[in-house]
Enzyme design. Structure first.
Site, mmCIF file in Angstrom:
data_model
loop_
_atom_site.group_PDB
_atom_site.id
_atom_site.type_symbol
_atom_site.label_atom_id
_atom_site.label_comp_id
_atom_site.label_asym_id
_atom_site.label_seq_id
_atom_site.Cartn_x
_atom_site.Cartn_y
_atom_site.Cartn_z
ATOM 1 N N HIS A 134 -2.252 -1.923 8.109
ATOM 2 C CA HIS A 134 -1.923 -0.631 8.720
ATOM 3 C C HIS A 134 -2.873 0.448 8.214
ATOM 4 O O HIS A 134 -3.398 1.253 8.993
ATOM 5 C CB HIS A 134 -0.470 -0.284 8.391
ATOM 6 C CG HIS A 134 -0.021 1.063 8.858
ATOM 7 N ND1 HIS A 134 0.779 1.247 9.969
ATOM 8 C CD2 HIS A 134 -0.246 2.310 8.364
ATOM 9 C CE1 HIS A 134 1.012 2.535 10.137
ATOM 10 N NE2 HIS A 134 0.409 3.199 9.162
ATOM 11 N N GLU A 135 -3.111 0.459 6.897
ATOM 12 C CA GLU A 135 -4.004 1.471 6.325
ATOM 13 C C GLU A 135 -5.453 1.210 6.717
ATOM 14 O O GLU A 135 -6.223 2.148 6.937
ATOM 15 C CB GLU A 135 -3.847 1.519 4.805
ATOM 16 C CG GLU A 135 -2.451 1.889 4.333
ATOM 17 C CD GLU A 135 -1.922 3.155 5.007
ATOM 18 O OE1 GLU A 135 -2.711 4.086 5.257
ATOM 19 O OE2 GLU A 135 -0.709 3.203 5.313
ATOM 20 N N GLU A 155 0.644 6.838 14.018
ATOM 21 C CA GLU A 155 1.370 5.811 13.281
ATOM 22 C C GLU A 155 1.765 4.654 14.193
ATOM 23 O O GLU A 155 1.694 3.487 13.801
ATOM 24 C CB GLU A 155 2.607 6.417 12.609
ATOM 25 C CG GLU A 155 2.290 7.385 11.490
ATOM 26 C CD GLU A 155 1.398 6.757 10.430
ATOM 27 O OE1 GLU A 155 1.703 5.635 9.971
ATOM 28 O OE2 GLU A 155 0.383 7.375 10.071
ATOM 29 N N HIS A 194 -6.283 2.755 9.949
ATOM 30 C CA HIS A 194 -6.604 4.187 9.876
ATOM 31 C C HIS A 194 -8.078 4.396 9.521
ATOM 32 O O HIS A 194 -8.716 5.339 10.011
ATOM 33 C CB HIS A 194 -5.727 4.873 8.831
ATOM 34 C CG HIS A 194 -4.310 5.111 9.276
ATOM 35 N ND1 HIS A 194 -4.004 5.715 10.469
ATOM 36 C CD2 HIS A 194 -3.116 4.831 8.686
ATOM 37 C CE1 HIS A 194 -2.683 5.798 10.595
ATOM 38 N NE2 HIS A 194 -2.124 5.264 9.531
#
Length: 640
Positions: free
Chosen positions: A167-168, A243, A171
């Site tokens: 997930h990070e 998100e 980003h």
């Protein structure tokens, strides 16, 4: 949504941020002018005086907000992700850590970095945070940091930790990280008036001095807290949709939903949730994996937790969180215990199966920023192919420079001797000796493992003093081009390494960023395709056919004569500033065309694979390692 579409969406979000910032400033200026009008009773003053006072108050407000935002953004940009991590109490994860939880985290991060074609970021842990949370910070992938709480390390199993880290990473890959840093700078400016007002009130001194300061201070505080409310609305509006997209990208990265859904369920079922106790948690609330502080839904920076879980697990029932909470109240989950129970502890990734069939161009473009199924297994196989002692050297600051430069030493004795002399003259004899020893040993390393090894080495290398990095960067090209005979690997490694080091030090590409239309880039595309076609095909006719096929893919005139530049690699140096300025869809066309050139004969070798990855890297389009080449796990000779 592919990589280029996500990049376009981030640019749109950046444009929205600019407009929201302008609107917020306008509202704050209006509030200040209203307060000044009432406080100084400007309605009873001459019109000219009232106008001058209001204009002065408005300009002063804009100056304070703009200057504060600019300074804050500049400091964040120069400090990189590590500065944000340290501000929240982050502790760097040692590269050679033996702690099982930290070792597991580093293994997961390194696998995802190599699988996605990204430099390995710096790693930090918030050891005193029991909640499950994480964030990525930085201006470019070269100075990125991933920060994970102690609660995440303790409570999540390997698949769940992989989901959070993926997930990070999304980003970082999608460009959200830079948007988040900009947002931090913007919000600092918006709330700067409140800080200024508090400073005036706290430092006003005696009662005699208080009169002139109290009224402006109160106006600044009131306007500042108006800005706080507006800032929280901006954060909520910008970050919520990002998100959802990061969750979807994490699923694309890991090719499974259970890990990410499991992490979110643990946030919902454990008392600590995802809360952060750090004093500056509000500054990074829009960057976190989960909500760092409780807030009204209007100001929430993240979508509702239940909604995020349901998108990943449609069969999820909200009552499940209460059941998990009851069970975990008696016995909180342990990530390492779950790893052992699920067979995830020490799991070895499968090695890539040898293959030589070229991937379709559309498939290669789709894999940019989206590691394919099996990419993590392949990345694990690449990591296991690198001897453990070489990995340890790549992670240590004191040994990483000789290791990386050793990869560039020529196999020809006379050239290698000349390279040694150059290094001794520029960097000193002790370092040149160490490079010589590493070069002798690393000649036995499988070529397919060399770029992954440099990606593994990047955190330790980028952490060296800026003066040393400048010296290394300056000598790279000379070492490689000393004999005038540059092979594909030498060019790929030195070019990518020089670019990454420049961005790590200066936080920008080595060239001015300017937008280029596809027709304007035609000469650069033609030169690139000609060099790659000549490098990948021995027969002139086959190279010319591959060249024409690639041009047709980019919708350029295929009748352009096939004339590889006389100085092939030097010609490519002038290509990168042009091609990096193309819009996302045009970059996708270039990658499709290049893939056609490389795979026109149906075979992709190691050199061609690394050249394709280098081109994508120079265009800031992270391409995972292609699973078309067998990886040798032969041990290296012992170190002298």
């Amino acid at each position: 949504m592919n990589f280029f579409e996500r990049q376009l969406e981030v640019r749109r979000a950046s444009a929205r941020l600019v407009w929201l910032f302008a609107l917020a400033v306008a509202l704050i200026v209006a509030f200040v002018d209203l307060a000044v009008w009432v406080a100084f009773r400007l309605g009873h003053r001459p019109t000219g005086v009232a106008v001058r006072v209001l204009v002065a108050a408005g300009l002063l407000t804009v100056l304070v907000i703009g200057l504060t935002s600019w300074i804050r953004t500049l400091l964040l940009r120069r400090g990189g992700g590590g500065k944000v991590a340290v501000a929240l109490g982050g502790v760097v994860v040692p590269p050679d850590t033996a702690a099982p939880g930290l070792r597991r985290l580093r293994n997961v991060v390194e696998e995802i970095a190599i699988a996605s074609g990204m430099p390995v970021p710096q790693l930090y842990v918030l050891p005193h945070e029991p909640g499950i949370n994480a964030f990525a910070a930085g201006w470019t992938p070269g100075n990125a940091a991933i920060v994970v709480t102690g609660g995440a390390l303790a409570r999540l199993n390997r698949d769940e930790l992989q989901g959070v880290v993926a997930h990070e990473f999304s980003h970082i890959v999608n460009g959200d990280m830079r948007l988040n840093i900009r947002l931090m700078g913007v919000l600092t400016g918006i709330v700067g008036l409140a800080v200024l007002g508090r400073m005036l009130l706290s430092g006003r001194g005696s009662r005699r001095q208080a009169g002139p300061l109290v009224l402006p201070a109160l106006v600044a505080v009131a306007a500042g807290y108006t800005g706080v409310l507006i800032g929280r609305l901006i954060k909520a509006g910008v970050s919520r949709q990002r998100e959802f997209l990061a969750d979807a990208s994490a699923v694309q990265f890991t090719r499974q939903t259970a890990g990410l859904a499991g992490a979110l369920k643990k946030i919902g079922g454990l008392p600590a949730g995802s809360r952060l106790h750090a004093a500056k948690a509000e500054d990074v609330s829009h960057m976190l994996f989960g909500e760092g502080r409780k807030s009204l839904s209007l100001f929430a920076t993240h979508p509702p937790l239940e909604r995020r879980i349901q998108l990943l697990d449609p069969a999820f029932d909200v009552r499940e969180l209460d059941q998990l909470g009851t069970r975990w109240a008696a016995l909180p989950p342990s990530g390492t215990d779950e790893d052992r129970a699920l067979g995830l502890a020490g799991r070895a990734a499968p090695v890539a199966v040898p293959a030589s069939v070229a991937a379709p161009p559309a498939t290669v473009v789709a894999s940019i920023g989206n590691p394919a199924s099996g990419s993590f297994g392949h990345a694990g196989g690449l990591l296991r192919g690198i001897p453990e002692d070489v990995q340890a050297q790549a992670r240590r600051a004191e040994t990483v420079v000789p290791l990386v430069l050793g990869l560039l030493l020529s196999a020809q004795p006379h050239t290698r001797t000349a390279q040694y002399r150059l290094l001794a003259a520029r960097l000193g004899a002790p370092l040149a000796d160490a490079v010589w020893r590493e070069g002798e040993r690393l000649r036995a390393l499988d070529p397919a493992l060399r770029l992954p090894l440099t990606e593994l080495a990047f955190p330790a290398l980028s952490g060296r003093p800026a003066q040393e990095l400048h010296a290394v960067q300056a000598v790279l090209y000379e070492v490689v081009r000393l004999d005038g005979n540059v092979d594909t690997f030498e060019y790929c490694l030195s070019t990518l390494l020089a670019r990454d080091l420049h961005e790590a030090v200066h936080h920008r590409p080595p060239w001015p960023v300017r937008r280029i239309a596809l027709p304007q880039a035609a000469p650069a595309i033609t030169a690139l395709f000609a060099v790659v076609a000549a490098a990948g095909h021995r027969e002139q006719a086959a190279a010319a056919a591959a060249f024409r096929a690639g041009l047709s893919r980019v919708v350029l005139v295929a009748t352009v004569p096939f004339q590889p530049p006389a100085q092939a690699w030097q010609a490519l140096d002038g290509v990168w500033p042009v091609l990096d300025g193309l819009a996302g869809p045009d970059k996708a066309l270039v990658v499709e065309g290049l893939t056609t050139v490389i795979g026109n004969d149906g075979v992709v070798g190691v050199a061609e694979s690394e050249l394709l990855r280098t081109v994508c890297g120079m265009l800031h389009c992270p391409l995972p390692p292609l699973m078309t080449v067998a990886v040798s796990h032969q041990p290296l000779p012992p170190r002298a």
